[in-house]
Structures are given as structure tokens and as C-alpha cells.
Design an enzyme around this catalytic site. Structure first.
Site, mmCIF file in Angstrom:
data_model
loop_
_atom_site.group_PDB
_atom_site.id
_atom_site.type_symbol
_atom_site.label_atom_id
_atom_site.label_comp_id
_atom_site.label_asym_id
_atom_site.label_seq_id
_atom_site.Cartn_x
_atom_site.Cartn_y
_atom_site.Cartn_z
ATOM 1 C CE1 TYR A 1 -3.453 -2.544 0.141
ATOM 2 C CE2 TYR A 1 -3.897 -1.973 2.415
ATOM 3 C CZ TYR A 1 -4.214 -2.694 1.282
ATOM 4 O OH TYR A 1 -5.283 -3.555 1.295
ATOM 5 C CB ILE B 1 1.482 -8.824 -5.016
ATOM 6 C CG1 ILE B 1 2.911 -9.376 -4.990
ATOM 7 C CG2 ILE B 1 1.475 -7.306 -4.861
ATOM 8 C CD1 ILE B 1 3.655 -9.182 -6.300
ATOM 9 C CE LYS B 2 -6.130 -6.142 0.076
ATOM 10 N NZ LYS B 2 -6.422 -5.774 1.470
ATOM 11 C CB VAL B 3 -1.967 -3.528 -5.360
ATOM 12 C CG1 VAL B 3 -0.479 -3.815 -5.140
ATOM 13 C CG2 VAL B 3 -2.452 -4.212 -6.621
#
Lengths: 279, 279, 279, 279, 279
Positions: free
Chosen positions: B146, B178-180
Site C-alpha cells: 500500500y 501481492i495485494k494492491v
């Protein structure tokens, strides 16, 4: 690394480094040649061009280590800086370990120091630990020595006295291979200016300066290689390489100038560079 | 996690994350749907809806790990921020360890980084150690990336160049997943703007931008999933999911949009999302 | 601790904590009842009154651990603050270890966190390590969760939203037993105020608020106990205890209200409190 | 240490401490009596005078440990401050380890804390680790507890409430022997003043105050000894010792008053002091 | 080191130190005598001149350790400062470890402290750990004790009271060999001035002052050697050496005065210095 690729056995090096994705962001690094978004592209480019080694951060090497095991020596870059927050005094982030390098079958670890930064202490200490561990397990230590920070002017970052000093520091810290930028004829430090004049140290040509930098790294007892810098015209780059070779430099690290061109052009450029060093 | 739930075998992911109790406080998170104060509610919701995994901080997983052992893959969030003290440059607190994840039978560890924060150094180093330890013991590494902090404007936090860069950083740091956030078409950095224009990178539609982010994570060699964000209208959310799917995104993390609704509605929403990814 | 003293088997707790000598100084703590300068006085008081446990810093427990071995469960307070230097953002000093607790035959370790302090990071990380080590060796973890610091107003330290949040944080950090102060009906955070109003969360009476705090600690899945606070009138204290009991609180920690009275009065007060919880 | 020297078996202590060379510099410490530049002088003085123990920093003990092995118990001072840089908030430097104390055959380790300093955190944590390690290997822990720093006025450093508090802190931190300065009748802290008045704690005479400090260290369950302070007249010193003895103090640490006199005079003074404690 | 070279068995020392490449940069250090860029030059110079030992940072010793194994005792300098960023309060960087010294077959480790610097804490702690480890493995500890920093005036850096104090600190920290600068007759500290006058400590001649410094290092029980300082006239240097010898100093460290001259001249100078100490 000395026994691989086109320059095997010559004592000269041409290395492909690809850390720009982390350092500058993906689009700035790879959009000009979209296949380069893929880490495997770079493995293949380094192999096909006959490079001595391929250097990259953790993620890129993890992506190809299994598939390309034994195909080309790799150098794991253990620290990196991103461009999302500017700092006058840079301090790269440690992003991988010597154990990672072993796990990925690397031949060497790479580490960047910024002499002149207020955080040089932290970097030198990190390098000390990494270097001791790497030597214990038989990995070579490659140091990117880039003077930068509140102690040094913008011009000073490539000044001949500062680059020579940066090479000396890396050598004293125990580096096997030292990477610096090609120096200009600017002399940054007052105390140094006096000496360069009194002793009439030759720094007029790039070959002179390369020679002085190699001398400053234990009189040639350490391997000093030079970066290609930002993407530039092919002839301009070749001219620079010829000077490095003439001054006794041990080789080049060529990143953006190779992978931001279409693959055939990039390969040709790398091969032309090798041709100069082999000459 | 790839072999669990409704999307087993599709290569797509829908994950239920519940860290809002720590991040925003209990009433703001759970008062709208009071059964959600209970950690077991979320285990059951994730199972009943057919999610691939359930992600939460230490306390929540300790509360249900024994009872739900083997019922659903879990991801232990190893760092968290609370909202009792605002900071321009965020630095989440490390609240659990890889050893905790092993003890609780988790399939993965989760870690949040804030590229652009003045404390990114600390986070990257923490992630480096966690990641090395997790890989040693066979746990997957999920990184919440983030961008936030003094290096980035408010709009920049979801700018396409910044989100793509955040995905690249997480990939280079060795993340498996991957979290965006879904990116906007704003371009934040001057040096990037030039490249997006010159290379005419398509960023007009959300699907275009998703595609660019996936490309920026090693050309699709890393799993990139997207957050659902604040609670919003169901149709708006579905439209977003369709764009993510169309752009080649690997899935979604849906928290407040599911557990802040009554259970039947929350389940239906999660199933509708899965329907899109399965389509 | 659940099987000791008058309340054994009821699931309720009355604990004697004596850390005021460190926190406020010896005269302020013990001059009103001079025998209390002696650490053994407190061991005996806790035993004679039928408490579930006795909690104190390292020195006090070292003074009586051998003599009172097996007589009463003890909780070693692992961090403490002294009053010789005021700080807006408190950071207690770690003064003992899990190994000390084992050596002294304790049943649990105690640790204070100050959510809202600029140093919460350090405390949460210390707690994380202590908690992991304590669980490994079979000791319970008791967390004193006291919101305080530059992030929170003076009234906010006991605001209902903040106390509920503090209980949630302690629970998410893995506490087995959580100690907070009885909350007022003040709501501190703007984002929380909106939710308390919209969802009409009942906070008018102390029993309502206790109930909300217990709900905020995983819907009653974690043991929440409440402090007695500064010495006050007996009837006022009993009224408070009745509200805690009515709201579903798991018990009380009663320090100054018991040991700053002559022993017989202190014992009677503790027994009266137990009477309420047993009722 | 309780079974050595003239006071063996009395439960009383007279200890020779020589850390002034580090704390004040060599000339200020030893020029008045030049043989005292030699560390062996002090070993011999402590033995000849019949002291219970000799306390000094690493270098002094290394100089005589072999020659005087078994001749007198020694206390290794593990931290020290030098006078080359003044700081409002003192933080002594850790200059030796528990392992050094073992290697040198010491009976105890000594450690200085400055309650009231902004760096008390660091000192308490260092002491915690040292203390745990010392107890593991069977060494006694002697704590010099000197209130000082931005939290305390100059007069407050020897105020009765502050000295009593300092003794309590050292005791709670697990000290076996506590060294403080003889207190004055000044009361420093507002919250304490109220209590001293309400409870009519006797502090008019030095003997009263000594008694209160001993009470504040677990009601006499910890050994509290008092420093002799700067060099002063013999009669003045003896008067002070008589008050300490009368108030129940466990002994004295006499440095400059003994070694800054010619050896025979220094010995006589130490013997006179012992005479009072033996009386 | 006491049994090597021309001064073997005399208890006197002449040591060649070459850390100027790191401290001042390569050109300022070696351009006057270009063969000195080569680390092997210094090994050979130290051997040919009959020095007791050769001291240098990691890189220099790594370059010659194998070839010159057994030829001359070496001292690995474990910390160093570079001149690319000026700091009022110096803090040298730790650049090598005791393990490195063992690997390179050294006889001793060297470490620089700057008493008077705001960072002296860090240096003393680093030295403490290094010293403990070195003694464990049988290496001597050589301390360069250079007062410098915001606590001390420029003149104070070589003031007699400050140099004597610096020698005492190094001795108390456990050094076997202490290197200081030859002191002037300036007295820096007010509290010291009083003592030097009252006790009429002789400081008029350099021999007097050397004698006082040796006395301040445990009355001659520790080896104190003196630096030669910046390159200067030969006769001036010899005069200084004679005073050091006359005052009871144990020897000299001669760097720039030897290696910045042509080899034959440098050797002659070193031999002349040894002649004085052997006299």
C-alpha cells in the site's frame, strides 16, 4: 564468473545488471522493450549475449533460478533503493540475504554503499556482516560504490578524487569486485585538489582517470568495473568503453543500454562491448 | 489455497480478510453486523461462502485455529496498524511471527508494506527476515503493498504508476501473492508520466490498468489480487470485479463488503464474486 | 488461577496487584498502611483474602517466591513505569523476563501496553516476543491495556470507544486475560462517534459499557477484568463492582483499595468484592 | 562478601570503590596520593584495612585479578560515565560483562542506574539482562541508584522522597545490594510532599531518613549501603556514619575519603568506620 | 609483537600503521610515493625496517595476509572513518571483526575511540564486545584513544589533562596497548586545572607530559605508545621521539612520516627511531 561467457579466461568482465525495476519502477525500466518486464528475458539475454554474469534483486532471481540453474553465474543484489521517497542522504534497504544467495545458487552477492551519505555507517556495518558471511560460504562480494549524500555536491558524485576514494573504501571493506561510475575531471575536495596539483596526477582523459581509479584500488590488485550509466547513443558508449579498456579497467556493467533496446540490438551492443575488452 | 473452495483449480482467488478490528476498532468494524464481533463467525463465513482462505491477525486465528483446523487455509497477518495515533508516515507494528503461523497451522503469512513511507526501510527488512523464515518452513508469503507516506500525495496512493511500482517492489522482495488496490488513471511521478506518454501505455479503463499492474509483477509470473475497499454498493463492486477479471487479475480480497452485511447477504456477495472469476 | 481462592471454579477473578511502589514510589504507596512496605505482607493478604492471584514486579516476587511457593498463583509484571520523569507518550521499562517468571514459579506474566502512545510499536513488539515465549513454556499472558499518549485526550483515556478498542488490540495481540479501566460514556474518535450513533450501541450505564467492552474482546471469548482505580469510598467501589458483574465482566484487580487500608479492612473489602462476583 | 574482612559475620559492609579514574579523570582522582595511580595500591588498601570487598571497572580488576586471587572479594563495575562530555540526562557506558566478572573471579557485578534520566529505559533494560545472567551464574548484583536527569532538580537528587524511591526501584529491579547517597530532608515531588505530611513520616534527622530508606527497600529485606561522597573532614564523616548505623543502614562505600589520603591515614579512617558498624 | 623486529625483547615498540587510504583518501595518502598505493609495499616496508608490527584495515591485510603469513605480526584495524562527510562528533564505522583477524592470522585487533564525542557510548560498547571476543581467542587489544567531539575544544584534543584522561579510559576499558597523541601543556578542563596547580604536577616539557600520561595508564602497567602525527621534518620528529623515550613512553606509531617518503628514506627514518628506543 571469470570462466564464463565470451570473455572467459581474459580477466575481463561484462555483466548484465537489472535492478531498475526496483530502483526506478517497472514502466520507466521496461516499457521501452516490453518483453523485459519478464525476469526470464534477462536471463536469456545475458546467456545469449555471452555475459560473465547476471545481477538482480531477490524476486527476479527467484523467478528464474530453477529454470536457468547452471546456465549463467548470478549475483544477488542484497540491497536496493526505490524512487517513491527522495532522500538527500540515501540508505538502501537490505532486501535479501547471503542465505538467499546460497539457496538460489548464486556465485556472488552484490551490495551498494553510498560513501558521503549520513547513513554510510549503517551500510558499512551491513556490508561487513554480509561480506564475512559470504566469504565463509565461498561467495564473491561485489560492491557498487556510489558517492552520494549531504557530504558531496552533485558534480562531486563523479569527481575523480571522490570516485577514486570510493574505490579505495570498497577495497578496504574487503570487496572482490568494485563497481564505480566513470569519473569526470572535476576534483571535489579541497585537501585533495592540493595533492592532485602538487603531484601532477594525470586526469585529463577518461583513460587517465580510469587508470588512477584502478591504482586507487590497491594498485590493480582489486577488480574495478564501470557502469554504462543512462541509456545513450551507441557510439558514445563505445567510445567510453574504449577509454575504460585503455585505462586498464576490468570491464563494464551494462544495464539500460542493453535491455531497453530490442533484443537483437541489445545483444549486438553487449557483443560489441565484449569485442573491445577482448581486443 | 489454490486447491480450496469454489475456485479450487482455477488459479483464481477470493480471500476473506478480517483485520479491521485492529486497524479501525471493534465498533467501526463489527457493529453493523454484531455476530461479526466473534472470530468464529468469520471462519464459518469463509468456509460457507467457499473462499480460498481466511486472513486475520494473531488473536482471531488463535480463537478458532483448533476448532477449524483443516477446514480452511488461513493466512496470519504478521503486522498491523491501529487508528489511535495518526502518522503521516505509517509503520505497522509486527504483532505475530512465522512460528505463530506454524503453531496455528496456517498456509501463509501476510505482511503489509507502505512504499513511500519514511519507515519503508524497517518494513522491508522485517519482511526480508519473515520471508526467508517462511520459505524455509514452507509457508507462502502474501504482501499487502500500500503506497502511502510523505513521499506520495493522497491521489498518488492509487495512481497507476505508483500501484504498478508497489506491485514490482513486492515481487522483487520475494512475495508469492501481492495485494494492491485497484488503480486510478492518475499518474503521480513526473519521471513516470513521461514514459507513460512516450510509450503510450494504455491506462484508460480499469481493465487496462489491471493488466498493466499484472505485467508490472514480472509479466504475470506473480499472483496479484485486488482489494474491495470500503463498503460500497453491490453493483458497483461487481462492475469492479469484472474489470479485474477482464484485465487478468488473479482475484480479490473482500472484507468489509462481506462481513458488514448480514451473513446470507455477505455469502451471496462472495459467491457472486467467485462466479465472475470462475466465468 | 481459575482454580484458586474463593472464586475457584466460577470463571471469575479477583487479583491483588502491587506495582505501585515502582509506579508511584514507596511512601505514596505504603505509608498509609506501613506493614505494606514488606512484600510478604501482600502475599499473605492475597492468600488470606482468597484472591485468585497476586501480581507484582520482579523484586517483590523474588522476596517471597521461595517462602510462598505453591501457596498462591503469581503474575510477574514484566514492564513498569516510574514517576520520576513525566512523558506525554509513555513507554514502560521492561524489568523482568519470561525466564524470571519460570524461575519464580509464576503462573502468568503481565505486560502493560499504552495504545495511543508514540512508542506503542516498541511495546507491541516486546509483547509479541514475550507472549510467544510465555506460550511456549505454558504461562498465561495478562495484558494491562491503558490507552494514553499524544494520540488521545485525557478524557479519551477512559472513553468507551477507546477502552473497547484497547481491549480488541490486546485480544488481537494474543492476550489470555485483559485488564482495562471501567469506561465512561464519552466517545473519543470522530469516526467512532458516527458508528455508535448510527448503530445505537447502548453505552448509557456502566453495565452497558462493560458489556460492550466484553463484546469487543471477541464477543466474550477473552477474559476481561477491570481495575479498581485510585482509593475511593467502599460503597462507591461496591457499586462499580456490581455494574461490572452485571455487564458480564470477568472480575477485578483491586490494589490500592485493599492494601492501603489496615489488613482486616482490606481483607473484608476483597471478600465483599468476591461476594458480588460469586453471587 | 558477608564473610570477609573486619565486619565478617556482622551483616554490615564497608566496601572500597575506585571508579573515579574513569568518572573524573586520573589526576583529579589520584594526584593527591600518587601511589593510588597504581591499581594494585587499592587491592592492598582494601585488604589491609579489612574491607568486605573492592569495587572497580574492568581495567583496574584485570590489573590485579591474578595476583590478588582469593585475597578479597571483588565487584566488577559494569558501566561507567566519563566527564569529557556533560549531559543533562546521563547514560553510563556499559564497559564490561558478566562473563568478564566470571573470568576475573569476582563475587558480584556492580551497575549504576540514574532514575530520572531520559535514558533510564536503556539502563533498566541493560540491568535486567545483566541481572538475569549474573543470577544464573551465582554472582550478586550491586546497584548504584543515583537519581539524576531532566526529571529531577539538583536538590532533588538527594531529596528523601527521591532517594527512598531510588532504593525501591533498585529493589524492584532485583538488586541484592543497593547503594544510595545519604538523603537530605528536602521533599522533591508534589504528590509525595502531601503523603509525607499527612502520614507524618519522620525525616528530621539523618538517622530518621536512613531508617525510611531502609524501610523503602522492602522493609529491610534488601541490603542498603550509603556512599561517603566527596572528600571531607574526618569528624564530619564519622558523624554521618554514626547516623547511618543508628538508622539501620547496612554499611558504607568509602572511596575518595580513603584513597586520597596517605595510606596509613586512609586505613585508619576505614577502620574507624568499621568500628562504628561493629559497635 | 614484543619478540619481533629490531626492538625484540626491549619492551619497546615501533609500529607501521597504514589506514590513511580509508581515512584521508588514496591520492592524499599515496600520491607522494606512488608504490605505496600497493598494500604489499607496506608489508615489505615494515619487514625491511624491522618494525614490531604492521597495522591496517581489512582490505590491505586481505591483500597480503597469505603471501606474508608468518613474516610480521599484523594488527587489524576494526573501525575506520572516511573524510567524505565531516561530523563534529565523530563515530568511526566498524569495518571488520575479530573473526576476520583470526582468519588473517593477526596478532592483535585495533580499535579507535573518540572520548568526548556524543557517540562515545556506541564506541565503548563496540570495544567492549570486541575486546571480550579478542581476549577469548588470544588476540591483543590495541586502542587508538583520540579525544574529539562537541565536548572538547580543538586545543583540548591534545591537552595534557585530556590525553591523560584518554589513556586512563582506554586502560579501564581493558586495552593492552594504548595509542595517544603527544600532549601539549594546555590544560582543558576547569576541574582538572585546579588539581594540576594544587598538586604541582610537572607538565612543562614533553618528557614530563609523557611521564604523566604513562602514570595515568595504571602507573606504567599498560603499554602506551605515541603517534608521529602529520608528515614533518626529520629532526623535529627525532626530537619528539627522544622526549617520548625520556619520559618513559613505550614506543611510536609512525605512518605518514615513513611511507610518504621514498622507501630507502622511510626505512632509514624508522631505523633511526628504533635507534632512539634501543638506546
Amino acid at each position: 564468473m571469470m570462466e564464463t561467457g565470451t570473455l572467459a579466461g581474459t580477466g575481463k568482465f561484462v555483466i548484465l545488471p537489472v535492478d531498475q525495476g526496483f530502483e526506478h519502477g517497472p514502466a520507466r525500466s521496461f516499457a521501452k522493450n516490453a518483453p523485459a518486464y519478464d525476469p526470464l528475458y534477462h536471463y536469456q539475454l545475458a546467456i545469449d549475449a555471452g555475459c560473465n554474469a547476471f545481477a538482480a534483486p531477490l524476486g527476479f532471481l527467484e523467478a528464474g533460478a530453477r529454470q536457468y540453474a547452471g546456465s549463467i553465474p548470478t549475483i544477488l543484489k542484497l540491497n536496493n533503493s526505490d524512487a517513491l521517497l527522495a532522500c538527500e542522504d540515501p540508505k538502501p534497504e537490505v532486501t535479501a540475504s547471503v542465505q538467499d544467495a546460497l539457496r538460489l545458487g548464486c556465485s556472488a552477492v552484490g551490495f551498494t554503499i553510498y560513501p558521503g551519505s549520513a547513513f554510510r555507517d549503517d551500510m558499512y556495518m551491513e556490508l561487513r556482516e554480509i561480506s564475512e558471511e559470504a566469504k565463509d560460504v565461498g561467495l564473491a562480494v561485489v560492491v557498487w560504490s556510489y558517492p552520494r549524500g549531504s557530504g558531496i555536491s552533485k558534480d562531486g558524485e563523479t569527481a575523480i578524487d571522490v570516485i577514486a576514494y570510493a574505490a579505495q573504501i570498497a577495497a578496504q571493506l574487503g570487496a572482490h569486485i568494485i563497481k564505480v561510475k566513470p569519473p569526470t575531471d572535476h576534483v571535489e575536495q579541497a585537501a585533495a585538489t592540493k595533492v592532485y596539483q602538487e603531484q601532477a596526477i594525470p586526469i585529463a582523459t577518461l583513460a587517465d582517470r580510469i587508470s588512477h581509479v584502478v591504482q586507487s584500488a590497491f594498485n590493480g590488485r582489486r577488480i574495478v568495473i564501470f557502469s554504462g550509466g543512462a541509456a545513450k547513443g551507441q557510439e558514445e558508449l563505445m567510445e567510453e568503453i574504449r577509454s575504460i579498456h585503455q585505462g586498464g579497467g576490468f570491464g563494464s556493467i551494462i544495464g539500460r543500454n542493453s535491455f531497453q533496446r530490442p533484443k537483437e540490438q541489445g545483444m549486438k551492443l553487449l557483443k560489441d562491448v565484449m569485442g573491445i575488452y577482448a581486443g
